[in-house]
Write a protein that holds these residues in place. Sequence first.
Motif, PDB file in Angstrom:
ATOM      1  N   SER A  49       0.837  -1.206   0.000  1.00  0.00           N
ATOM      2  CA  SER A  49       0.000   0.000   0.000  1.00  0.00           C
ATOM      3  C   SER A  49       0.869   1.252   0.000  1.00  0.00           C
ATOM      4  CB  SER A  49      -0.901   0.017   1.237  1.00  0.00           C
ATOM      5  OG  SER A  49      -1.400   1.321   1.443  1.00  0.00           O
ATOM      6  N   PHE A  79      -0.089   4.178   0.616  1.00  0.00           N
ATOM      7  CA  PHE A  79      -0.450   4.998   1.781  1.00  0.00           C
ATOM      8  C   PHE A  79       0.264   4.523   3.036  1.00  0.00           C
ATOM      9  CE2 PHE A  79      -4.189   5.939  -0.854  1.00  0.00           C
ATOM     10  CZ  PHE A  79      -3.996   7.311  -0.923  1.00  0.00           C
ATOM     11  N   LYS A 106       3.799   5.738   2.815  1.00  0.00           N
ATOM     12  CA  LYS A 106       3.926   7.183   3.088  1.00  0.00           C
ATOM     13  C   LYS A 106       3.747   7.466   4.580  1.00  0.00           C
ATOM     14  CE  LYS A 106       4.576   8.219  -1.143  1.00  0.00           C
ATOM     15  NZ  LYS A 106       5.983   7.986  -1.455  1.00  0.00           N
ATOM     16  N   ASN A 107       2.798   6.765   5.180  1.00  0.00           N
ATOM     17  CA  ASN A 107       2.527   6.962   6.597  1.00  0.00           C
ATOM     18  C   ASN A 107       3.754   6.576   7.435  1.00  0.00           C
ATOM     19  OD1 ASN A 107       0.819   7.636   8.743  1.00  0.00           O
ATOM     20  ND2 ASN A 107       0.150   5.519   8.997  1.00  0.00           N
ATOM     21  N   ARG A 127       6.593   9.123   6.974  1.00  0.00           N
ATOM     22  CA  ARG A 127       6.390  10.330   7.797  1.00  0.00           C
ATOM     23  C   ARG A 127       6.836  10.084   9.223  1.00  0.00           C
ATOM     24  NH1 ARG A 127       1.313  12.674   9.127  1.00  0.00           N
ATOM     25  NH2 ARG A 127       0.413  10.618   8.831  1.00  0.00           N
ATOM     26  N   PRO A 186      -3.276  -0.405  12.960  1.00  0.00           N
ATOM     27  CA  PRO A 186      -2.688   0.880  12.598  1.00  0.00           C
ATOM     28  C   PRO A 186      -1.562   1.257  13.556  1.00  0.00           C
ATOM     29  CG  PRO A 186      -4.929   1.164  13.473  1.00  0.00           C
ATOM     30  CD  PRO A 186      -4.693  -0.284  13.398  1.00  0.00           C
ATOM     31  N   GLN A 213      -9.198   5.943  14.542  1.00  0.00           N
ATOM     32  CA  GLN A 213      -7.787   6.347  14.484  1.00  0.00           C
ATOM     33  C   GLN A 213      -7.421   6.865  13.092  1.00  0.00           C
ATOM     34  OE1 GLN A 213      -4.891   3.579  16.109  1.00  0.00           O
ATOM     35  NE2 GLN A 213      -3.233   4.604  15.018  1.00  0.00           N
ATOM     36  N   ALA A 246      -7.442   8.785   3.144  1.00  0.00           N
ATOM     37  CA  ALA A 246      -6.193   8.855   2.375  1.00  0.00           C
ATOM     38  C   ALA A 246      -5.343  10.032   2.842  1.00  0.00           C
ATOM     39  CB  ALA A 246      -6.513   8.994   0.885  1.00  0.00           C
ATOM     40  N   CYS A 262      -5.399  11.545   5.764  1.00  0.00           N
ATOM     41  CA  CYS A 262      -4.874  11.302   7.115  1.00  0.00           C
ATOM     42  C   CYS A 262      -3.664  10.379   7.051  1.00  0.00           C
ATOM     43  CB  CYS A 262      -5.950  10.685   8.014  1.00  0.00           C
ATOM     44  SG  CYS A 262      -7.210  11.868   8.517  1.00  0.00           S
ATOM     45  N   LEU A 263      -3.740   9.341   6.206  1.00  0.00           N
ATOM     46  CA  LEU A 263      -2.614   8.412   6.095  1.00  0.00           C
ATOM     47  C   LEU A 263      -1.394   9.092   5.484  1.00  0.00           C
ATOM     48  CD1 LEU A 263      -4.013   4.976   4.841  1.00  0.00           C
ATOM     49  CD2 LEU A 263      -3.080   5.512   7.072  1.00  0.00           C
ATOM     50  N   ALA A 264      -1.644   9.913   4.473  1.00  0.00           N
ATOM     51  CA  ALA A 264      -0.526  10.550   3.770  1.00  0.00           C
ATOM     52  C   ALA A 264       0.005  11.768   4.513  1.00  0.00           C
ATOM     53  CB  ALA A 264      -0.966  10.946   2.363  1.00  0.00           C
ATOM     54  N   GLY A 265      -0.799  12.316   5.432  1.00  0.00           N
ATOM     55  CA  GLY A 265      -0.365  13.489   6.176  1.00  0.00           C
ATOM     56  C   GLY A 265      -0.451  14.766   5.371  1.00  0.00           C
ATOM     57  N   LEU A 294      -5.252  15.429  -0.032  1.00  0.00           N
ATOM     58  CA  LEU A 294      -5.098  14.801  -1.345  1.00  0.00           C
ATOM     59  C   LEU A 294      -6.314  15.083  -2.214  1.00  0.00           C
ATOM     60  CD1 LEU A 294      -3.712  11.307  -0.242  1.00  0.00           C
ATOM     61  CD2 LEU A 294      -2.435  13.206  -1.183  1.00  0.00           C
ATOM     62  N   LEU A 324      -6.392   6.994  -5.976  1.00  0.00           N
ATOM     63  CA  LEU A 324      -6.077   7.265  -4.567  1.00  0.00           C
ATOM     64  C   LEU A 324      -7.174   6.746  -3.647  1.00  0.00           C
ATOM     65  CD1 LEU A 324      -4.694  10.931  -4.615  1.00  0.00           C
ATOM     66  CD2 LEU A 324      -3.431   8.856  -4.094  1.00  0.00           C
ATOM     67  N   GLU A 367      -7.173   2.927  -3.470  1.00  0.00           N
ATOM     68  CA  GLU A 367      -6.026   2.487  -2.661  1.00  0.00           C
ATOM     69  C   GLU A 367      -6.311   2.712  -1.169  1.00  0.00           C
ATOM     70  OE1 GLU A 367      -1.913   1.475  -1.874  1.00  0.00           O
ATOM     71  OE2 GLU A 367      -2.905   1.396  -3.790  1.00  0.00           O
ATOM     72  N   ALA A 368      -6.914   3.848  -0.859  1.00  0.00           N
ATOM     73  CA  ALA A 368      -7.205   4.170   0.548  1.00  0.00           C
ATOM     74  C   ALA A 368      -8.216   3.192   1.140  1.00  0.00           C
ATOM     75  CB  ALA A 368      -7.735   5.598   0.652  1.00  0.00           C
ATOM     76  N   GLU A 428      -6.578  -0.135   1.837  1.00  0.00           N
ATOM     77  CA  GLU A 428      -5.746  -0.109   3.040  1.00  0.00           C
ATOM     78  C   GLU A 428      -6.617  -0.106   4.300  1.00  0.00           C
ATOM     79  OE1 GLU A 428      -2.785  -0.775   3.547  1.00  0.00           O
ATOM     80  OE2 GLU A 428      -2.439  -0.074   5.575  1.00  0.00           O
TER      81      GLU A 428
END
Lengths: 145, 164
Positions: free
Chosen positions: A24, A26, A29-30, A33, A118, B19, B69, B71-74, B77, B83, B86-87, B90
């Motif tokens: 994934s 994402f 990337k998570n 970070r 998570p 979360q 998406a 929140c995961l990528a920070g 988006l 995207l 994919e989100a 996940e």
Amino acid sequence: MEKFAPVKRSEDGQAVRYLIVDDSVFARKNLARMVESFGGQVVGEAGDGVSAISEYDQLHPDIVLMDITMPQMEGIEAAEKIVRDHPDARIVMVSSVGYQENIVAALQRGARHFVQKPVKPEVLYEVIKYVMRDDGAARGAGAGV
Amino acid sequence: MRMELIQPFINSADAVLAQGLQSPTAIENLTMEEEAYRRRGIAAEVCLSGDIEGRIIFDADQKTAVRFASCLAGAELPETDGLMREAVCELANQIIGNAVTVLNDQGFHFRVHPPTVHTSEQGSKSSEDTEALVICFSTESGNVFMNVALRYHRRRAMERIAAV
């Protein structure tokens, strides 16, 4: 994201170099970070176990963060192959599937630790500190965070 | 359908959504689906095989998928199909993984297959064996539907125990 005191390599005080393996984008990337907030440097990413092995061979990162369920080759098998060729490899499994059998299988095949998704940054930070201190004597002791 | 099989998925979805979206969630309603599954937004399907067999579909509206998406990528988006798919995959992966952890430690053994994007508008009709339960989670960004159709294989579990 919360800031953490940087985790450095004990031998030269340089930033810890990470390889992040997850199918994934994402999740990668998570994790990127998070490790950057620990003062680390992401030197490579891979989306499956096969690519993870070749990336490891090229990059020799200090730590691999490895997912388990991935296409082509799953993370536990990839970890086993990496550790077979590089016994000092520090591999931390990062997966949403955290039942005991999975954790034990990962640790028996050479992973140093296990973090469940998570992922909480403060949990991963403690695991990274532990694994970077680990000289091999305590290998396989940590799991189920 | 055995509720003890479903509860870990509900608990896991509640925790992962809270979360992942960084906001509280609530279970809006819980219904048995008698008709064929109809996709509402961006959907991902996860199949299970072993002592427990069947499938779970996660279906989120676009706003919720983008929020997750981001929140995961920070970072914020854009609403692009790739995207969002994919989100949601996940999201499904994390929810299923956490539920499987609980069920496996309770003695249920089964394999989880990687999530796939569910693109068709409609799914197969549930049967008496695989009746589907639909749980709607409301979040600040929108609704997420979890459509669970599972069957417990008592014989397979007994064979596994006997073989040990």
